[in-house]
Design a protein around this motif. Sequence first.
Motif, PDB file in Angstrom:
ATOM      1  N   GLY A   9       1.481   1.565 -48.376  1.00  0.00           N
ATOM      2  CA  GLY A   9       0.829   2.768 -48.160  1.00  0.00           C
ATOM      3  C   GLY A   9      -0.165   2.998 -47.034  1.00  0.00           C
ATOM      4  O   GLY A   9       0.239   3.925 -46.448  1.00  0.00           O
ATOM      5  N   GLU A  10      -0.164   1.861 -46.293  1.00  0.00           N
ATOM      6  CA  GLU A  10      -0.230   2.038 -45.195  1.00  0.00           C
ATOM      7  C   GLU A  10       0.621   2.018 -44.392  1.00  0.00           C
ATOM      8  O   GLU A  10       0.290   2.838 -42.939  1.00  0.00           O
ATOM      9  CB  GLU A  10      -0.998   0.334 -44.351  1.00  0.00           C
ATOM     10  CG  GLU A  10      -1.670  -0.598 -43.312  1.00  0.00           C
ATOM     11  CD  GLU A  10      -2.709   1.015 -43.093  1.00  0.00           C
ATOM     12  OE1 GLU A  10      -2.698   0.910 -41.740  1.00  0.00           O
ATOM     13  OE2 GLU A  10      -3.744   0.901 -44.320  1.00  0.00           O
ATOM     14  N   LEU A  11       1.967   2.690 -44.187  1.00  0.00           N
ATOM     15  CA  LEU A  11       2.921   2.502 -43.464  1.00  0.00           C
ATOM     16  C   LEU A  11       2.402   3.800 -43.823  1.00  0.00           C
ATOM     17  O   LEU A  11       3.048   4.793 -42.301  1.00  0.00           O
ATOM     18  CB  LEU A  11       3.689   1.646 -44.109  1.00  0.00           C
ATOM     19  CG  LEU A  11       4.711   0.310 -43.353  1.00  0.00           C
ATOM     20  CD1 LEU A  11       5.737   0.107 -44.160  1.00  0.00           C
ATOM     21  CD2 LEU A  11       4.111   0.500 -42.338  1.00  0.00           C
ATOM     22  N   LEU A  12       2.993   4.642 -44.386  1.00  0.00           N
ATOM     23  CA  LEU A  12       2.552   5.795 -44.644  1.00  0.00           C
ATOM     24  C   LEU A  12       1.897   6.581 -44.061  1.00  0.00           C
ATOM     25  O   LEU A  12       1.924   7.694 -43.766  1.00  0.00           O
ATOM     26  CB  LEU A  12       2.985   6.474 -46.027  1.00  0.00           C
ATOM     27  CG  LEU A  12       4.294   6.009 -46.498  1.00  0.00           C
ATOM     28  CD1 LEU A  12       3.658   6.109 -48.675  1.00  0.00           C
ATOM     29  CD2 LEU A  12       5.061   6.935 -46.415  1.00  0.00           C
ATOM     30  N   ARG A  13       0.620   6.383 -44.309  1.00  0.00           N
ATOM     31  CA  ARG A  13      -0.710   6.502 -43.684  1.00  0.00           C
ATOM     32  C   ARG A  13      -0.379   6.784 -42.664  1.00  0.00           C
ATOM     33  O   ARG A  13      -0.891   7.488 -41.662  1.00  0.00           O
ATOM     34  CB  ARG A  13      -1.836   5.716 -44.002  1.00  0.00           C
ATOM     35  CG  ARG A  13      -2.410   6.438 -45.594  1.00  0.00           C
ATOM     36  CD  ARG A  13      -4.480   5.371 -45.493  1.00  0.00           C
ATOM     37  NE  ARG A  13      -3.764   4.424 -45.278  1.00  0.00           N
ATOM     38  CZ  ARG A  13      -3.609   2.797 -46.458  1.00  0.00           C
ATOM     39  NH1 ARG A  13      -3.607   4.596 -47.749  1.00  0.00           N
ATOM     40  NH2 ARG A  13      -3.269   2.293 -46.541  1.00  0.00           N
ATOM     41  N   LYS A  14       0.293   5.538 -41.375  1.00  0.00           N
ATOM     42  CA  LYS A  14       0.046   5.528 -39.795  1.00  0.00           C
ATOM     43  C   LYS A  14       1.202   6.336 -39.851  1.00  0.00           C
ATOM     44  O   LYS A  14       1.182   6.881 -38.236  1.00  0.00           O
ATOM     45  CB  LYS A  14       0.935   4.018 -39.175  1.00  0.00           C
ATOM     46  CG  LYS A  14      -0.388   3.265 -39.672  1.00  0.00           C
ATOM     47  CD  LYS A  14      -0.100   1.613 -38.673  1.00  0.00           C
ATOM     48  CE  LYS A  14      -1.137   0.409 -39.599  1.00  0.00           C
ATOM     49  NZ  LYS A  14      -0.701  -1.214 -39.277  1.00  0.00           N
ATOM     50  N   GLU A  15       2.203   6.827 -40.091  1.00  0.00           N
ATOM     51  CA  GLU A  15       2.896   7.768 -39.809  1.00  0.00           C
ATOM     52  C   GLU A  15       2.678   8.953 -39.773  1.00  0.00           C
ATOM     53  O   GLU A  15       2.837   9.920 -38.517  1.00  0.00           O
ATOM     54  CB  GLU A  15       4.453   6.865 -41.021  1.00  0.00           C
ATOM     55  CG  GLU A  15       5.409   8.850 -40.645  1.00  0.00           C
ATOM     56  CD  GLU A  15       6.169   7.926 -38.845  1.00  0.00           C
ATOM     57  OE1 GLU A  15       7.209   8.579 -39.419  1.00  0.00           O
ATOM     58  OE2 GLU A  15       6.478   6.855 -38.651  1.00  0.00           O
ATOM     59  N   ARG A  16       1.634   9.061 -40.858  1.00  0.00           N
ATOM     60  CA  ARG A  16       1.273  10.530 -40.660  1.00  0.00           C
ATOM     61  C   ARG A  16       0.460  10.488 -39.163  1.00  0.00           C
ATOM     62  O   ARG A  16       0.051  12.190 -38.881  1.00  0.00           O
ATOM     63  CB  ARG A  16       0.317  10.340 -42.336  1.00  0.00           C
ATOM     64  CG  ARG A  16       1.349  10.888 -43.424  1.00  0.00           C
ATOM     65  CD  ARG A  16      -0.105  10.866 -44.098  1.00  0.00           C
ATOM     66  NE  ARG A  16      -0.790  11.721 -44.531  1.00  0.00           N
ATOM     67  CZ  ARG A  16      -2.034  12.320 -45.606  1.00  0.00           C
ATOM     68  NH1 ARG A  16      -2.423  10.584 -46.411  1.00  0.00           N
ATOM     69  NH2 ARG A  16      -2.521  13.005 -45.866  1.00  0.00           N
ATOM     70  N   GLU A  17      -0.403   9.613 -39.204  1.00  0.00           N
ATOM     71  CA  GLU A  17      -1.679   9.879 -37.868  1.00  0.00           C
ATOM     72  C   GLU A  17      -0.840   9.648 -37.163  1.00  0.00           C
ATOM     73  O   GLU A  17      -1.333  10.207 -35.502  1.00  0.00           O
ATOM     74  CB  GLU A  17      -2.408   8.742 -38.602  1.00  0.00           C
ATOM     75  CG  GLU A  17      -3.736   8.462 -39.666  1.00  0.00           C
ATOM     76  CD  GLU A  17      -4.173   7.515 -39.829  1.00  0.00           C
ATOM     77  OE1 GLU A  17      -4.171   6.458 -38.816  1.00  0.00           O
ATOM     78  OE2 GLU A  17      -5.059   6.971 -40.573  1.00  0.00           O
ATOM     79  N   ALA A  18       0.421   9.507 -36.397  1.00  0.00           N
ATOM     80  CA  ALA A  18       0.458   9.169 -35.469  1.00  0.00           C
ATOM     81  C   ALA A  18       2.052  10.247 -35.248  1.00  0.00           C
ATOM     82  O   ALA A  18       2.679  10.779 -34.386  1.00  0.00           O
ATOM     83  CB  ALA A  18       2.314   8.079 -35.429  1.00  0.00           C
ATOM     84  N   GLY A  19       2.227  11.245 -36.187  1.00  0.00           N
ATOM     85  CA  GLY A  19       2.729  12.473 -36.449  1.00  0.00           C
ATOM     86  C   GLY A  19       4.079  12.263 -36.552  1.00  0.00           C
ATOM     87  O   GLY A  19       4.667  13.412 -35.196  1.00  0.00           O
ATOM     88  N   GLY A  20       4.661  11.384 -36.538  1.00  0.00           N
ATOM     89  CA  GLY A  20       6.158  11.031 -36.417  1.00  0.00           C
ATOM     90  C   GLY A  20       7.480  11.598 -36.634  1.00  0.00           C
ATOM     91  O   GLY A  20       6.827  12.786 -37.446  1.00  0.00           O
ATOM     92  N   GLU A  21       8.610  11.897 -37.045  1.00  0.00           N
ATOM     93  CA  GLU A  21       9.268  12.758 -37.075  1.00  0.00           C
ATOM     94  C   GLU A  21       9.133  13.328 -39.001  1.00  0.00           C
ATOM     95  O   GLU A  21       9.552  14.473 -39.038  1.00  0.00           O
ATOM     96  CB  GLU A  21      10.688  12.939 -36.767  1.00  0.00           C
ATOM     97  CG  GLU A  21      11.502  11.344 -37.618  1.00  0.00           C
ATOM     98  CD  GLU A  21      12.766  10.964 -36.516  1.00  0.00           C
ATOM     99  OE1 GLU A  21      13.451  10.546 -38.122  1.00  0.00           O
ATOM    100  OE2 GLU A  21      13.130  10.836 -36.021  1.00  0.00           O
TER     101      GLU A  21
END
Length: 349
Positions: free
Chosen positions: A162-174
């Motif tokens: 869950g934390e990895l998904l949240r970070k990816e969303r916030e970072a605006g990754g691909e």
Amino acid sequence: MAKTNELKPNTFFVEVSGAGLPEVDGLFVPSTAPPAESESGTLSSLGYWNGKMAWDRADGKCARSPALSYSNSYNSWRICRLDGHLAYDITSDDEMPPTDRKWHVYKKGVAPAPKVVVHHFDPRLPCPKPNVVFVLGGPGTGKGTMCELAEAQLGWTHLSIGELLRKEREAGGETAETIEDYITSGKLVPNEIVVSLLKNAMETLTRTTGKNNFLLDGFPRSLANLEGWYEIFGRETELPKMLYFDCPYEVLVKRILGRAKYSGRSDDNVESMKLRFDTFNEETLPTVELFKNKNKCIEIDTSQDRPAVYTLVESHLAEHTDQAFTSNPYTERTEMLLGLKPFPEAKKS
């Protein structure tokens, strides 16, 4: 200053990127400059200069060797241009080039200053394989607490899906937009995205911290998750072992209701817990059974007191745990997590 024969071999690699002077960017490898007396009279050795680690450019183009080194005279780390003139520096007596502070643009440099990343392994080579342990358990079984303890006391890295998904969303990754669409619509994020995030996170942490022991909290939640693991890591790869935290339902209800008094979580109630528990039994238990049949599952009864549970967790992780960690005394945080010391009371506003 350490004597030459007391210095540990320099096995690190430094990546420099984003400099206003593009010629500075690139990979820097442990210096092979021959032993010589440096500016301060220190006898340097391979991989060192002025008593600290030093690096040459991997492409060998720089006129000065080493190209990234420490200056005792100026008490600073320095990066030079291809012609040997200094381009960027940072005042610091750290043992390694600082990666958490902004470097200074020197006389022969051009803004902006570059980003510096230290790699524990050669980034041109495949990343060392991680030591992975899957961690599963129903709501209230304490798996999150035990993962936090293993991270704090045993040097393992706790990764939460869950934390990895949240970070990816916030970072605006691909994949951020795709993740956002799935979560907004209440659907599970595709397995290939979840497992790719896990793989990338483990590789990045291994290269930049040297740590390669990982606890994957809440993975695999389903047989479909496991298929995603196979797709990324290959079916020929041996499956990790699993720690499965189990606890009688009536004990879990008691814990959740007790936690609800201070957790502030909207799902800390009997109704929500029953739904979560039913979902766990339906989606996750088949995965647990699969691991049991493969003799890859270690079941831990978490109805015991926390110190007893932690002792079991520690013993099952011992194979890959650095012994230096096991001899460390408990931190204050660890004592609180184990229930050996009360948490500080929240200040009243």
